[in-house]
Write a protein that holds these residues in place. Sequence first.
Motif, PDB file in Angstrom:
ATOM      1  N   GLU A  26       0.830  -1.205   0.000  1.00 17.04           N
ATOM      2  CA  GLU A  26       0.000   0.000   0.000  1.00 17.04           C
ATOM      3  C   GLU A  26       0.864   1.255   0.000  1.00 17.04           C
ATOM      4  OE1 GLU A  26      -2.577  -0.302   3.310  1.00 17.04           O
ATOM      5  OE2 GLU A  26      -3.855  -1.862   2.413  1.00 17.04           O
TER       6      GLU A  26
ATOM      7  N   ASP B  54       1.321   6.683  -6.788  1.00 17.70           N
ATOM      8  CA  ASP B  54       0.247   7.620  -7.101  1.00 17.70           C
ATOM      9  C   ASP B  54       0.690   9.069  -6.941  1.00 17.70           C
ATOM     10  OD1 ASP B  54      -1.426   5.524  -7.674  1.00 17.70           O
ATOM     11  OD2 ASP B  54      -2.353   5.466  -5.690  1.00 17.70           O
ATOM     12  N   GLU B  55       1.481   9.340  -5.904  1.00 19.33           N
ATOM     13  CA  GLU B  55       1.974  10.698  -5.697  1.00 19.33           C
ATOM     14  C   GLU B  55       3.017  11.084  -6.739  1.00 19.33           C
ATOM     15  OE1 GLU B  55       3.397  10.823  -1.740  1.00 19.33           O
ATOM     16  OE2 GLU B  55       1.394  10.796  -0.807  1.00 19.33           O
TER      17      GLU B  55
ATOM     18  N   LYS C 206       2.171   1.711  -3.481  1.00 18.48           N
ATOM     19  CA  LYS C 206       1.112   2.204  -4.358  1.00 18.48           C
ATOM     20  C   LYS C 206       0.832   3.684  -4.123  1.00 18.48           C
ATOM     21  CE  LYS C 206      -3.654   1.285  -5.707  1.00 18.48           C
ATOM     22  NZ  LYS C 206      -4.871   0.459  -5.461  1.00 18.48           N
ATOM     23  N   LYS C 207       0.828   4.091  -2.840  1.00 22.55           N
ATOM     24  CA  LYS C 207       0.611   5.502  -2.531  1.00 22.55           C
ATOM     25  C   LYS C 207       1.753   6.358  -3.070  1.00 22.55           C
ATOM     26  CE  LYS C 207      -0.338   8.590   1.356  1.00 22.55           C
ATOM     27  NZ  LYS C 207      -0.480   8.681   2.834  1.00 22.55           N
TER      28      LYS C 207
END
Length: 304
Positions: free
Chosen positions: A188, A195-196, A191-192
Amino acid sequence: MRSLFVASVKEFARRSLRCSEKAGQFTEMPLAQKMTEQKKKISMGRAWKAEELRLKSTEDLHRLWYVLLKEKNLILSDNVLKRKIFGSIGQQGRYGKVKRSMARLLTVITERERICQAYRKKLEDDYVAVQRAEYDKLVAEEEERKRNLPRVPEITYQLIRAKFKEMDLGKDNIDYIKKEVERLEKREAAKKDLDERFNYQGKVFLKPGESPPEGVDPSKIVQGFSSGILEQLRTGRLKISQEEVLRSHVKNWKMLSLKDRRVLLGMINARRAKDAKSEFLKELNLLGQKIAYDNMQSRSAPSS
């Protein structure tokens, strides 16, 4: 006999007409005299002002509307009678004052309706804002409660295998659950982070070979890269690397395991091969049609 009957009927009609004319003279002359006297003695007030109407209640305005409506109908009836007697209706100052009063009354009613609608909208907005704040508060409390609870991973085939592996080693604890939780948390977080990093909103995009502008945060700069597919099409090099295929079809392809990459590449290559075959068959069909057309033209042409 018949001539006597006709003469009597004509005499009766003549006397009836004379009586009606005399009766009309007796009725119309006093009425005309009375209308003339009223026309001389009548005194009219002014129309209602909007400031005065705003001080009255809605019930009083409702009653006043019907009073003005009755007065308007009375004036119109008098105008009909005046037109029959005098041939004209004369000045209409009284009728204009009634119409202005009715128009101002409608204006005041419209103002009150707008105020009521605005107040109702304000109450609805306040209610929605309060409900939204309560809902956001409940959502925040629920997220905080879930964050404080110990995380329990979903029971999957990999988790069961890890449990049996620990039992084969003679261990009977929950370390395998902790490892699975750590793996999920790392995934996670990755993934974060992706995304950023790949969120291009509000960032400066640089083309290959361009230098970054001064005074700009490096985290707000997105460095562009040259597409291998476009470069191969430009140079005529037809072989495409597997990394280019994955990057052009999958967004977060780096998060895939090697096995997932192999399976996904097999599916993508099978689809690409199918599309290439269909395109090749179309081109082959067009080529066959062109050859057949050329042969037909050559046969039909006269021999020299």
